[in-house]
Design an enzyme around this catalytic site. Structure first.
Site, PDB file in Angstrom:
ATOM      1  N   HIS A 271      -2.231   7.448   7.231  1.00  0.00           N
ATOM      2  CA  HIS A 271      -1.508   8.521   6.560  1.00  0.00           C
ATOM      3  C   HIS A 271      -2.134   9.700   6.216  1.00  0.00           C
ATOM      4  O   HIS A 271      -1.179  10.818   6.187  1.00  0.00           O
ATOM      5  CB  HIS A 271      -0.756   7.785   5.449  1.00  0.00           C
TER       6      HIS A 271
ATOM      7  N   HIS B 278      -4.469   1.511   7.909  1.00  0.00           N
ATOM      8  CA  HIS B 278      -2.940   1.834   7.931  1.00  0.00           C
ATOM      9  C   HIS B 278      -2.917   3.028   7.047  1.00  0.00           C
ATOM     10  O   HIS B 278      -2.254   4.035   7.308  1.00  0.00           O
ATOM     11  CB  HIS B 278      -2.206   0.863   7.787  1.00  0.00           C
ATOM     12  N   GLU B 279      -3.544   2.911   5.738  1.00  0.00           N
ATOM     13  CA  GLU B 279      -3.444   3.752   4.567  1.00  0.00           C
ATOM     14  C   GLU B 279      -4.104   5.171   4.882  1.00  0.00           C
ATOM     15  O   GLU B 279      -3.599   6.371   4.778  1.00  0.00           O
ATOM     16  CB  GLU B 279      -3.655   3.326   3.330  1.00  0.00           C
TER      17      GLU B 279
ATOM     18  N   CYS C  15       5.995  -0.153   7.596  1.00  0.00           N
ATOM     19  CA  CYS C  15       5.604   0.918   6.866  1.00  0.00           C
ATOM     20  C   CYS C  15       6.903   1.444   6.080  1.00  0.00           C
ATOM     21  O   CYS C  15       8.008   1.242   6.460  1.00  0.00           O
ATOM     22  CB  CYS C  15       5.005   1.986   7.901  1.00  0.00           C
ATOM     23  N   LEU C  16       6.522   1.563   4.780  1.00  0.00           N
ATOM     24  CA  LEU C  16       7.558   2.127   3.931  1.00  0.00           C
ATOM     25  C   LEU C  16       8.241   3.327   4.360  1.00  0.00           C
ATOM     26  O   LEU C  16       9.305   3.507   4.262  1.00  0.00           O
ATOM     27  CB  LEU C  16       7.054   2.035   2.226  1.00  0.00           C
TER      28      LEU C  16
ATOM     29  N   GLN D  18       3.175   9.933   1.277  1.00  0.00           N
ATOM     30  CA  GLN D  18       4.496   9.117   1.265  1.00  0.00           C
ATOM     31  C   GLN D  18       5.376   9.623   0.279  1.00  0.00           C
ATOM     32  O   GLN D  18       6.739   9.263   0.300  1.00  0.00           O
ATOM     33  CB  GLN D  18       4.360   7.635   1.355  1.00  0.00           C
TER      34      GLN D  18
ATOM     35  N   GLY E 156       1.049  -1.319   0.017  1.00  0.00           N
ATOM     36  CA  GLY E 156      -0.014  -0.284  -0.029  1.00  0.00           C
ATOM     37  C   GLY E 156       0.925   1.250  -0.146  1.00  0.00           C
ATOM     38  O   GLY E 156       1.914   1.150   0.336  1.00  0.00           O
TER      39      GLY E 156
HETATM   40  O1  GNR Z   1       3.952  -2.456   2.536  1.00  0.00           O
HETATM   41  C1  GNR Z   1       3.225  -2.515   3.591  1.00  0.00           C
HETATM   42  N1  GNR Z   1       2.787  -3.649   4.424  1.00  0.00           N
HETATM   43  C2  GNR Z   1       2.113  -3.847   5.556  1.00  0.00           C
HETATM   44  C3  GNR Z   1       2.353  -4.613   6.576  1.00  0.00           C
HETATM   45  C4  GNR Z   1       0.929  -4.626   7.195  1.00  0.00           C
HETATM   46  C5  GNR Z   1       0.180  -3.491   7.700  1.00  0.00           C
HETATM   47  C6  GNR Z   1       0.329  -2.481   6.733  1.00  0.00           C
HETATM   48  C7  GNR Z   1       1.323  -2.614   5.762  1.00  0.00           C
HETATM   49  S1  GNR Z   1       1.301  -0.957   4.686  1.00  0.00           S
HETATM   50  C8  GNR Z   1       3.081  -1.253   4.174  1.00  0.00           C
HETATM   51  C9  GNR Z   1       3.243  -0.099   3.083  1.00  0.00           C
HETATM   52  C10 GNR Z   1       2.994   1.280   3.703  1.00  0.00           C
HETATM   53  O2  GNR Z   1       3.501   1.799   4.213  1.00  0.00           O
HETATM   54  N2  GNR Z   1       1.896   1.799   3.381  1.00  0.00           N
HETATM   55  O3  GNR Z   1       1.854   3.216   3.812  1.00  0.00           O
HETATM   56 NI    NI Z   2       2.722   3.223   5.761  1.00  0.00          NI
END
Ligand code: GNR
Ligand code: NI
Length: 175
Positions: A140, A136-137, A94-95, A51, A46
């Protein structure tokens, strides 16, 4: 399509609140294409526009395991219309918080209204990893990172580590 740089903690831009998209035009679609390419290259499942430094309410996701059977999803102006009372726990990464992982509780299911790639209104009924990832997204978009749910001590240890990594990388370029 083009790769964009993914911002990492600590970076104040990641704390900005993203704003709604008013018209889904070609520029927005180009941004979404770039985000998807950047997400695949990372690799991640995601990515929110903030980001890559763009404070717009746009998310791309692809939860498919197989690179040959890609299943990209695009969410513009997402709104949660319902959340389950029951939580589930996932090991999140999270990236923008590279190489750090932690178990996070979030509602197990949720429904989300959004606009798709073509600006059409849609509803997502999400469970499992899909529910976790969209939440999660969507965090952000509010400037929230998963480390914000950890204890002050755990969060500060992670930020300290990331700051140190950033500094060392800069030093390496300078030398
Ligand atoms: O790549 C991602 N893996 C992930 C694993 C578990 C819960 C959420 C994520 S999102 C993350 C990519 C990211 O940072 N998206 O904002
Ligand atoms: Ni993230």
């Amino acid at each position: 399509m083009a790769l964009r740089e993914i911002l990492t903690e600590p970076n104040k831009i990641l704390r900005e609140k993203s704003v709604n998209v008013d018209i889904v035009n070609k520029d927005i679609q180009i941004l979404m294409d770039d985000m998807l390419e950047t997400m695949y290259a990372a690799p991640g499942i995601g990515l929110a526009a903030i980001q890559v430094g763009v404070p717009k309410r746009i998310i791309v996701m692809d939860l498919s395991r197989d690179e040959k059977e890609r299943a990209p999803m695009f969410f513009i102006n997402p709104k949660i219309t319902w959340k389950a009372d029951e939580d589930s726990t996932y090991e999140e990464g999270c990236l923008s918080v590279p190489n750090q992982f932690a178990k996070i509780d979030r509602p197990k299911n949720c429904n989300v209204n959004y606009l798709d790639y073509f600006g059409e209104p849609k509803t997502l009924v999400a469970e499992g990893l899909l529910a976790t990832c969209i939440q999660h997204e969507m965090d952000h978009l509010e400037g929230i990172l998963f480390i914000d749910y950890l204890s002050k001590l755990k969060k500060s240890m992670i930020i300290k580590k990331l700051s140190k990594n950033k500094k060392e990388n800069v030093d390496r370029i300078v030398v």
